[in-house]
Scaffold this motif. Structure first.
Motif, PDB file in Angstrom:
ATOM      1  N   ALA A   1       7.941  36.232 -20.120  1.00  0.00           N
ATOM      2  CA  ALA A   1       8.145  35.969 -18.694  1.00  0.00           C
ATOM      3  C   ALA A   1       6.874  36.268 -17.910  1.00  0.00           C
ATOM      4  CB  ALA A   1       9.308  36.810 -18.171  1.00  0.00           C
TER       5      ALA A   1
ATOM      6  N   HIS B   1      11.657  28.812 -11.367  1.00  0.00           N
ATOM      7  CA  HIS B   1      11.639  29.544 -12.636  1.00  0.00           C
ATOM      8  C   HIS B   1      11.563  31.047 -12.400  1.00  0.00           C
ATOM      9  CE1 HIS B   1      10.923  30.320 -16.885  1.00  0.00           C
ATOM     10  NE2 HIS B   1       9.941  31.127 -16.520  1.00  0.00           N
TER      11      HIS B   1
ATOM     12  N   GLN C   1      14.155  34.108 -13.493  1.00  0.00           N
ATOM     13  CA  GLN C   1      13.839  35.335 -14.227  1.00  0.00           C
ATOM     14  C   GLN C   1      14.546  36.540 -13.595  1.00  0.00           C
ATOM     15  OE1 GLN C   1      12.541  35.539 -17.008  1.00  0.00           O
ATOM     16  NE2 GLN C   1      10.975  33.984 -17.331  1.00  0.00           N
TER      17      GLN C   1
ATOM     18  N   PHE D   1      12.024  41.350 -16.822  1.00  0.00           N
ATOM     19  CA  PHE D   1      12.325  40.006 -16.318  1.00  0.00           C
ATOM     20  C   PHE D   1      12.261  39.990 -14.792  1.00  0.00           C
ATOM     21  CE2 PHE D   1      14.982  40.031 -20.303  1.00  0.00           C
ATOM     22  CZ  PHE D   1      14.150  39.196 -21.019  1.00  0.00           C
TER      23      PHE D   1
ATOM     24  N   GLY E   1       9.609  37.995 -12.431  1.00  0.00           N
ATOM     25  CA  GLY E   1      10.057  37.053 -11.412  1.00  0.00           C
ATOM     26  C   GLY E   1       9.540  37.404 -10.027  1.00  0.00           C
TER      27      GLY E   1
ATOM     28  N   VAL F   1      16.608  29.742 -17.049  1.00  0.00           N
ATOM     29  CA  VAL F   1      15.236  30.106 -17.418  1.00  0.00           C
ATOM     30  C   VAL F   1      14.651  29.054 -18.362  1.00  0.00           C
ATOM     31  CG1 VAL F   1      13.822  31.781 -18.682  1.00  0.00           C
ATOM     32  CG2 VAL F   1      15.565  32.583 -17.089  1.00  0.00           C
TER      33      VAL F   1
END
Length: 258
Positions: free
Chosen positions: A235, A88, A92, A60, A64, A121
């Motif tokens: 993700a 967003h 993450q 994650f 991100g 998220v």
């Protein structure tokens, strides 16, 4: 075939929410079972308790960070779409921290932070879908209220012990994205949205089958760890979606008639 108008799309999104809320009225209160915190793989490694479930949150954070770097390197325009993707990607990173914190010592207190970050998220992903399928302004307007509603659903569980509202938020976010994929979009392919929902559904299935998967695989990896890894792939898929937007890939134009 004529594209669905913006007004019709908004009505569809609202209709899904109302339908889900009505169904919720007929569902009895859902308490948080304490067995949820007893994961199949609780082995410690490198001095880290529940190592696999803690470490499997790293994808994650990686997604991100990669997403934020992508936006910076591509020098994406400072428009609504870029901002929504950026928020967003930050979420993450937050879920990596929140989930890692919870799985270090699983209990309701830690689970609150896990779910709170997950709500961000989900709601920011939904806001990107709204910008894509309804309009950028609609996505921008919806983002903050959606994040607040998601956070409040987690607070509701924490205060009342009832998981129904939190369950509704999760269902609505994914259902709305799946249904939204049925109509033409502005900058994300329909297949990408459906694949994202698929990764999330697969992750949820692994969560429910935590111990059976662990036993079936001979104690090598648990369903909950696989849940994190599959969701981490999801993700990463959002980063892929953002990269395609950065290359200027567009889908069918939106009819603005009402």
């Amino acid at each position: 075939m004529r594209a669905m108008s913006i007004v019709t799309r908004i009505r569809l999104a609202i209709g899904i929410g109302i339908a889900a809320a009505v169904v919720l009225l007929f569902v009895p209160a859902i308490p948080q079972p304490q067995d949820y915190h007893r994961f199949a793989d609780d082995r410690a490694r490198l001095g880290i308790p529940n190592f696999a479930n803690v470490a499997s949150n790293l994808p994650f954070a990686a997604a991100g960070i990669a997403g934020l770097i992508l936006l910076a390197v591509r020098r994406a325009p400072r428009d609504v779409v870029t901002l929504l993707f950026a928020v967003h990607f930050v979420s993450q990173i937050l879920i990596a921290a929140g989930s890692g914190y919870y799985h270090w010592a699983p209990d309701d207190a830690g689970l609150f932070w896990d779910r709170l970050s997950l709500s961000v998220v989900l709601m920011t992903a939904l806001s990107i879908a709204i910008a894509d399928r309804i309009g950028e302004r609609a996505g921008a307007v919806a983002c903050l209220p959606a994040v607040v509603v998601g956070a409040l659903s987690v607070v509701c569980w924490k205060v009342s012990g009832d998981l129904r509202v939190w369950g509704l938020v999760q269902f609505y976010a994914m259902a709305a994205i799946a249904v939204a994929a049925m109509v033409p979009g502005r900058f994300v392919r329909t297949a990408d949205w459906l694949i994202l929902v698929g990764w999330y559904a697969a992750a949820k299935a692994c969560e429910l089958l935590d111990r059976p998967i662990f036993e079936f695989l001979g104690g090598t990896v648990s369903g909950h760890t696989l849940k994190h890894l599959l969701a981490g792939v999801g993700a990463g898929w959002v980063v892929w979606m953002a990269a395609r937007v950065g290359r200027g890939i567009k889908t069918a134009s939106v009819t603005r008639s009402t």
